[in-house]
Design an enzyme around this catalytic site. Sequence first.
Site, PDB file in Angstrom:
ATOM      1  N   TYR A   1       6.007   8.031 -10.244  1.00  0.00           N
ATOM      2  CA  TYR A   1       7.036   7.949  -9.208  1.00  0.00           C
ATOM      3  C   TYR A   1       8.403   7.754  -9.884  1.00  0.00           C
ATOM      4  O   TYR A   1       8.517   7.839 -11.106  1.00  0.00           O
ATOM      5  CB  TYR A   1       6.697   6.848  -8.212  1.00  0.00           C
ATOM      6  CG  TYR A   1       5.437   7.143  -7.429  1.00  0.00           C
ATOM      7  CD1 TYR A   1       5.328   8.307  -6.667  1.00  0.00           C
ATOM      8  CD2 TYR A   1       4.338   6.291  -7.477  1.00  0.00           C
ATOM      9  CE1 TYR A   1       4.167   8.603  -5.961  1.00  0.00           C
ATOM     10  CE2 TYR A   1       3.176   6.580  -6.772  1.00  0.00           C
ATOM     11  CZ  TYR A   1       3.093   7.736  -6.025  1.00  0.00           C
ATOM     12  OH  TYR A   1       1.951   8.034  -5.340  1.00  0.00           O
TER      13      TYR A   1
ATOM     14  N   GLY B   1       6.862   0.814 -11.142  1.00  0.00           N
ATOM     15  CA  GLY B   1       7.366   1.683 -12.188  1.00  0.00           C
ATOM     16  C   GLY B   1       6.275   2.535 -12.797  1.00  0.00           C
ATOM     17  O   GLY B   1       6.372   2.910 -13.969  1.00  0.00           O
ATOM     18  N   ALA B   2       5.249   2.856 -12.002  1.00  0.00           N
ATOM     19  CA  ALA B   2       4.055   3.530 -12.516  1.00  0.00           C
ATOM     20  C   ALA B   2       3.783   4.838 -11.784  1.00  0.00           C
ATOM     21  O   ALA B   2       4.533   5.260 -10.903  1.00  0.00           O
ATOM     22  CB  ALA B   2       2.845   2.591 -12.394  1.00  0.00           C
ATOM     23  N   HIS B   3       2.709   5.506 -12.189  1.00  0.00           N
ATOM     24  CA  HIS B   3       2.068   6.614 -11.464  1.00  0.00           C
ATOM     25  C   HIS B   3       2.929   7.855 -11.285  1.00  0.00           C
ATOM     26  O   HIS B   3       2.689   8.664 -10.403  1.00  0.00           O
ATOM     27  CB  HIS B   3       1.559   6.134 -10.105  1.00  0.00           C
ATOM     28  CG  HIS B   3       0.548   5.035 -10.209  1.00  0.00           C
ATOM     29  ND1 HIS B   3       0.156   4.280  -9.131  1.00  0.00           N
ATOM     30  CD2 HIS B   3      -0.150   4.570 -11.274  1.00  0.00           C
ATOM     31  CE1 HIS B   3      -0.746   3.386  -9.541  1.00  0.00           C
ATOM     32  NE2 HIS B   3      -0.943   3.555 -10.842  1.00  0.00           N
TER      33      HIS B   3
ATOM     34  N   GLN C   1       4.981  -4.572  -2.677  1.00  0.00           N
ATOM     35  CA  GLN C   1       5.298  -3.574  -3.691  1.00  0.00           C
ATOM     36  C   GLN C   1       6.261  -2.548  -3.094  1.00  0.00           C
ATOM     37  O   GLN C   1       6.072  -2.114  -1.953  1.00  0.00           O
ATOM     38  CB  GLN C   1       4.032  -2.871  -4.176  1.00  0.00           C
ATOM     39  CG  GLN C   1       4.295  -1.932  -5.350  1.00  0.00           C
ATOM     40  CD  GLN C   1       3.104  -1.052  -5.672  1.00  0.00           C
ATOM     41  OE1 GLN C   1       2.776  -0.148  -4.908  1.00  0.00           O
ATOM     42  NE2 GLN C   1       2.472  -1.299  -6.804  1.00  0.00           N
TER      43      GLN C   1
ATOM     44  N   THR D   1      -1.893   2.656  -0.945  1.00  0.00           N
ATOM     45  CA  THR D   1      -1.188   3.342   0.129  1.00  0.00           C
ATOM     46  C   THR D   1      -2.164   3.770   1.216  1.00  0.00           C
ATOM     47  O   THR D   1      -3.198   4.367   0.935  1.00  0.00           O
ATOM     48  CB  THR D   1      -0.430   4.560  -0.420  1.00  0.00           C
ATOM     49  OG1 THR D   1       0.566   4.097  -1.319  1.00  0.00           O
ATOM     50  CG2 THR D   1       0.232   5.347   0.691  1.00  0.00           C
TER      51      THR D   1
END
Length: 356
Positions: free
Chosen positions: A181, A177-179, A103, A27
Amino acid sequence: MESDKIFSPFKIKNFTLKNRTGVAPMTRMSASTDGIPRQDVFEFLVRRAKNGAAIIYTEAILTDYESAQGYPGQARIVTQKQIDAWKPVVRKIQQEGAIAILQMFHCGRMSWPEVNPAGRTVAPSGIAPTQDNPLTQSPYPVPEMMSRFDISHVISGFVETARGAIEAGFDGVEIHGAHGYLISQFLSWYSNGRDDEYGGSTENRFRFFHEVIQAVSKVIPKNRLLMVRVSNWGIADMDVSLFESKEDYQKTISLLSLEPVDAISVSTYEYNQPAFGTDRNMARLTREMTDLPLLICGGIHDRASAENALDDADIILVGKSLLLNPDWIDDVRADRDLKRYTSEEAAVAYTPEPLP
């Protein structure tokens, strides 16, 4: 040297990658109110393709105009102007022999109302992160628990964003689908306290991810890629294991393997760190449950770490090193001594300063 695994081709679906390296999604928060990143950010992606990366990921792109946004300056790709801005970038990446992957994500409880057009923060449950928001130095707000209408609405945002990516010419999309979020929040025992069909068991907590994948897959042509990303760590409350146990994680991977996805990307702090109290790292634990192609990132910074990571995965994704060193792939090919960059050094990504 060229015969080494790092620089060998790899096939995903109908795509043959020229090597096993990719630019991790990072990001940059460079978009203005029109949702389009700065030109120098576009040029950075093209330059990394020209310099040898086989996969070029965008930064995470927001999926709706209501509740998805978690940071200022994030990009979208649901208007014609946004799509048209990405088209030449994608073409240039492809002309350099790389594939371009968009992404997409929804921040869920990692959002704050001031940056969301509708002034909402939504999540599977009314549970806020325990740490303060590093951008506001204030506690994250307690989110609204998503209704079934909210769930349907958010899934529509993923679908429309995927449509925009395909229209712009991307070779595929990755569902984030990670981190910690939104999708990760549904998957995790830590942030999902629901008692309906979206909470409780691993299968129920996976249901939202399943519904997103199924909906998005319907708008992805058969000659494009649909990928997913998972992790056991989140941007907030970083020390918390997002999966309750090895069994919880591996069950999630087994469920993912039943979905119409073409690869799984596993994000880690350290690619070789043992996970869940076992003697195996996240890539190896993932491989035990799936034959899908695996991408791995986290702590890969030189030839030795790249080769080691490829013992358990098919492709390496590199963040800080490719962010700050445009010649990283040539340096790895030549087996040069390479430093490991710090997060503080990588913070230049969030400034107006163009990267090399």
